[in-house]
Structure formats: structure tokens, C-alpha cells
Scaffold this motif. Structure first.
Motif, PDB file in Angstrom:
ATOM      1  N   ALA A  71      17.262  32.934  28.141  1.00 38.56           N
ATOM      2  CA  ALA A  71      16.272  32.236  27.081  1.00 38.56           C
ATOM      3  C   ALA A  71      16.552  30.694  27.720  1.00 38.56           C
ATOM      4  CB  ALA A  71      17.054  32.441  25.702  1.00 38.56           C
ATOM      5  N   ALA A  72      17.418  30.365  28.257  1.00 43.55           N
ATOM      6  CA  ALA A  72      17.548  29.101  28.833  1.00 43.55           C
ATOM      7  C   ALA A  72      16.617  29.011  30.164  1.00 43.55           C
ATOM      8  CB  ALA A  72      18.964  28.541  29.008  1.00 43.55           C
ATOM      9  N   GLY A  73      16.126  29.831  30.631  1.00 42.23           N
ATOM     10  CA  GLY A  73      15.498  29.990  32.001  1.00 42.23           C
ATOM     11  C   GLY A  73      16.340  30.268  33.323  1.00 42.23           C
ATOM     12  N   ARG A  74      17.571  30.659  33.038  1.00 41.31           N
ATOM     13  CA  ARG A  74      18.403  31.166  34.039  1.00 41.31           C
ATOM     14  C   ARG A  74      18.113  32.268  34.869  1.00 41.31           C
ATOM     15  NH1 ARG A  74      20.864  26.828  36.166  1.00 41.31           N
ATOM     16  NH2 ARG A  74      18.763  26.088  35.924  1.00 41.31           N
ATOM     17  N   LEU A  75      18.191  32.709  36.104  1.00 41.45           N
ATOM     18  CA  LEU A  75      17.686  33.674  36.876  1.00 41.45           C
ATOM     19  C   LEU A  75      18.714  34.705  37.002  1.00 41.45           C
ATOM     20  CD1 LEU A  75      15.690  31.752  39.457  1.00 41.45           C
ATOM     21  CD2 LEU A  75      14.972  32.702  37.195  1.00 41.45           C
ATOM     22  N   ARG A  76      19.983  34.228  37.233  1.00 46.03           N
ATOM     23  CA  ARG A  76      21.078  35.503  37.286  1.00 46.03           C
ATOM     24  C   ARG A  76      22.387  34.814  36.560  1.00 46.03           C
ATOM     25  NH1 ARG A  76      23.434  35.747  43.493  1.00 46.03           N
ATOM     26  NH2 ARG A  76      24.126  33.460  43.719  1.00 46.03           N
ATOM     27  N   MET A  77      23.342  35.724  36.405  1.00 48.49           N
ATOM     28  CA  MET A  77      24.727  35.420  35.967  1.00 48.49           C
ATOM     29  C   MET A  77      25.561  35.856  36.908  1.00 48.49           C
ATOM     30  SD  MET A  77      26.192  34.311  33.086  1.00 48.49           S
ATOM     31  CE  MET A  77      25.646  34.535  31.669  1.00 48.49           C
ATOM     32  N   VAL A  78      26.331  34.809  37.170  1.00 46.66           N
ATOM     33  CA  VAL A  78      27.371  35.047  38.422  1.00 46.66           C
ATOM     34  C   VAL A  78      28.738  34.770  37.960  1.00 46.66           C
ATOM     35  CG1 VAL A  78      25.703  34.329  40.157  1.00 46.66           C
ATOM     36  CG2 VAL A  78      27.287  32.602  39.249  1.00 46.66           C
ATOM     37  N   LEU A  79      29.712  35.318  38.432  1.00 47.33           N
ATOM     38  CA  LEU A  79      30.980  35.174  38.029  1.00 47.33           C
ATOM     39  C   LEU A  79      31.871  35.154  39.137  1.00 47.33           C
ATOM     40  CD1 LEU A  79      32.881  37.890  37.587  1.00 47.33           C
ATOM     41  CD2 LEU A  79      30.619  38.419  36.154  1.00 47.33           C
ATOM     42  N   GLU A  80      33.118  34.746  38.992  1.00 42.02           N
ATOM     43  CA  GLU A  80      34.297  34.909  40.128  1.00 42.02           C
ATOM     44  C   GLU A  80      35.347  35.444  39.287  1.00 42.02           C
ATOM     45  OE1 GLU A  80      37.964  34.311  42.092  1.00 42.02           O
ATOM     46  OE2 GLU A  80      37.253  32.971  40.237  1.00 42.02           O
ATOM     47  N   THR A  81      36.068  36.365  39.790  1.00 43.01           N
ATOM     48  CA  THR A  81      37.255  37.082  39.150  1.00 43.01           C
ATOM     49  C   THR A  81      38.227  37.094  40.217  1.00 43.01           C
ATOM     50  OG1 THR A  81      38.139  38.349  37.400  1.00 43.01           O
ATOM     51  CG2 THR A  81      36.523  39.360  39.087  1.00 43.01           C
ATOM     52  N   GLY A  82      39.366  37.982  40.028  1.00 40.84           N
ATOM     53  CA  GLY A  82      40.356  38.105  40.905  1.00 40.84           C
ATOM     54  C   GLY A  82      40.631  39.624  41.133  1.00 40.84           C
ATOM     55  N   ASP A  83      41.367  40.316  42.238  1.00 38.83           N
ATOM     56  CA  ASP A  83      41.561  41.423  42.463  1.00 38.83           C
ATOM     57  C   ASP A  83      42.857  41.856  41.395  1.00 38.83           C
ATOM     58  OD1 ASP A  83      43.674  40.476  43.769  1.00 38.83           O
ATOM     59  OD2 ASP A  83      43.397  41.229  45.502  1.00 38.83           O
ATOM     60  N   LYS A  84      43.483  41.008  40.754  1.00 39.82           N
ATOM     61  CA  LYS A  84      44.586  41.431  39.860  1.00 39.82           C
ATOM     62  C   LYS A  84      43.969  41.379  38.380  1.00 39.82           C
ATOM     63  CE  LYS A  84      48.049  39.751  43.061  1.00 39.82           C
ATOM     64  NZ  LYS A  84      48.778  38.512  43.199  1.00 39.82           N
ATOM     65  N   GLN A  85      42.807  41.516  38.237  1.00 42.41           N
ATOM     66  CA  GLN A  85      42.042  41.779  36.984  1.00 42.41           C
ATOM     67  C   GLN A  85      41.213  42.751  36.990  1.00 42.41           C
ATOM     68  OE1 GLN A  85      41.169  37.289  37.427  1.00 42.41           O
ATOM     69  NE2 GLN A  85      40.793  37.696  35.223  1.00 42.41           N
ATOM     70  N   PRO A  86      42.051  44.057  37.364  1.00 40.89           N
ATOM     71  CA  PRO A  86      41.039  45.319  37.196  1.00 40.89           C
ATOM     72  C   PRO A  86      40.129  45.735  36.004  1.00 40.89           C
ATOM     73  CG  PRO A  86      43.223  45.847  36.961  1.00 40.89           C
ATOM     74  CD  PRO A  86      43.154  44.259  37.093  1.00 40.89           C
ATOM     75  N   GLU A  87      40.644  45.213  34.991  1.00 42.88           N
ATOM     76  CA  GLU A  87      39.912  45.424  33.679  1.00 42.88           C
ATOM     77  C   GLU A  87      38.511  44.581  33.311  1.00 42.88           C
ATOM     78  OE1 GLU A  87      42.453  41.964  33.540  1.00 42.88           O
ATOM     79  OE2 GLU A  87      43.081  44.219  33.486  1.00 42.88           O
ATOM     80  N   ALA A  88      38.750  43.438  34.055  1.00 43.81           N
ATOM     81  CA  ALA A  88      37.606  42.326  34.169  1.00 43.81           C
ATOM     82  C   ALA A  88      36.351  42.930  35.106  1.00 43.81           C
ATOM     83  CB  ALA A  88      37.944  40.929  34.606  1.00 43.81           C
ATOM     84  N   ILE A  89      37.028  43.523  36.269  1.00 49.29           N
ATOM     85  CA  ILE A  89      35.824  43.997  37.274  1.00 49.29           C
ATOM     86  C   ILE A  89      35.300  45.156  36.422  1.00 49.29           C
ATOM     87  CG2 ILE A  89      36.038  45.023  39.435  1.00 49.29           C
ATOM     88  CD1 ILE A  89      38.156  43.169  40.239  1.00 49.29           C
ATOM     89  N   ALA A  90      36.189  46.157  36.069  1.00 51.42           N
ATOM     90  CA  ALA A  90      35.661  47.388  35.306  1.00 51.42           C
ATOM     91  C   ALA A  90      34.530  46.987  34.352  1.00 51.42           C
ATOM     92  CB  ALA A  90      36.569  47.999  34.823  1.00 51.42           C
TER      93      ALA A  90
END
Length: 158
Positions: free
Chosen positions: A110-129
Motif C-alpha cells: 500500500a505504501a508503493g514498495r515493489l518487493r519485500m526483502v530480508l536477510e536471515t542466517g543459516d542457523k534460523q531454519p524455521e525462519a527460512i522455512a
């Protein structure tokens, strides 16, 4: 469950941010996420910060997005960067992260952003899932941890 928009420096946000930082330190042994964040990063219309409260008004989950545009850290024009997604341990597995993520995506769109991006780490498998299950795909690394081997970056068109 009630999700409320709050300032990033709200006492409940600070409390949960401290908890997620302690969890990052436990997983990575590095003192937590060193990415610089400021309360102004999450002020509408350039971002928001959300907290989910349980039926007894206890803060149990957080998440926010902030605007990013093309910069030397690898962001692109129109990015909304997801930050501080966290659910307290005793409330995990109830879909809270997914609810917050959906609300953040809708707001960024709604704010006009085109894509959502994120950075996580390989020790956060539940986040990656969670992210891969909701349509996020690996993307070029960006941000503070872009040169770290255990960093994983994802993006989803809004």
C-alpha cells in the motif's frame, strides 16, 4: 490476538527486541544483529513496526519493514526490508509470524514498495522455512551481513 502498530522505541518493542537479540547471540555467538536501526526507519509512510498481543495484553511477537532504495549495500529501488521478525518461544507454532508477515507485506504494498526483502542466517531454519513457504526466493545478498557466508537473503515481489 491483536496486532498493533507501535513506534520502534515503544517499551514493548524494546523488550522484544532485546529478547530477539539474545536469541541471535545464542545461535550465532556474535552479540546479536549489528544492523543499524533507528525508530525513524519504521515511521509511516516509510515503514512500520507491529507487535502482536495475546488475550492478556502480553506482547508476544514483532515485525517491521523499512524503506530501502538503491544503495551501496545492494538494495534496489522500491525495496521494503523486513526487520525484527520474532515470536516469543511459548507462542511459536500458532501462525503469529505468518500473520505479522502478511500485515507487513500488505502495508508495504500500500505504501508503493515493489518487493519485500530480508536477510536471515543459516542457523534460523524455521525462519527460512516460513519465508520460502510464503513465496520468498533467494536473492542477491544485501545489507550489513552481505559478505558473511552464513547469511541468506530472500525477496518477494509485492
Amino acid at each position: 490476538m491483536q496486532i498493533r502498530r507501535v513506534p520502534f522505541d515503544h517499551p514493548d518493542a524494546v523488550k522484544l527486541n532485546d529478547e530477539v537479540q539474545a536469541e541471535y547471540h545464542e545461535r550465532y555467538g556474535d552479540g546479536g544483529d549489528a544492523t543499524t536501526l533507528a525508530p525513524a526507519d519504521f515511521e509511516p509512510p516509510r515503514g512500520i513496526f507491529l507487535i502482536a498481543y495475546d488475550e492478556s495484553d502480553r506482547p508476544v511477537a514483532t515485525g517491521g519493514w523499512r524503506s530501502q532504495d538503491k544503495n551501496p549495500e545492494g538494495n534496489e529501488d522500491g525495496d521494503a526490508e523486513l526487520k525484527r521478525m520474532y515470536v516469543v518461544p511459548d507462542m511459536r507454532g500458532r501462525g503469529l509470524a505468518r500473520r505479522i508477515l502478511t500485515a507487513l507485506e500488505e502495508d508495504a504494498r500500500a505504501a508503493g514498495r515493489l518487493r519485500m526483502v530480508l536477510e536471515t542466517g543459516d542457523k534460523q531454519p524455521e525462519a527460512i522455512a516460513l519465508y520460502t513457504a510464503t513465496g520468498y526466493e533467494p536473492c542477491a545478498k544485501f545489507g550489513y551481513y552481505r559478505f558473511y557466508e552464513d547469511s541468506r537473503c530472500f525477496a518477494k515481489a509485492l
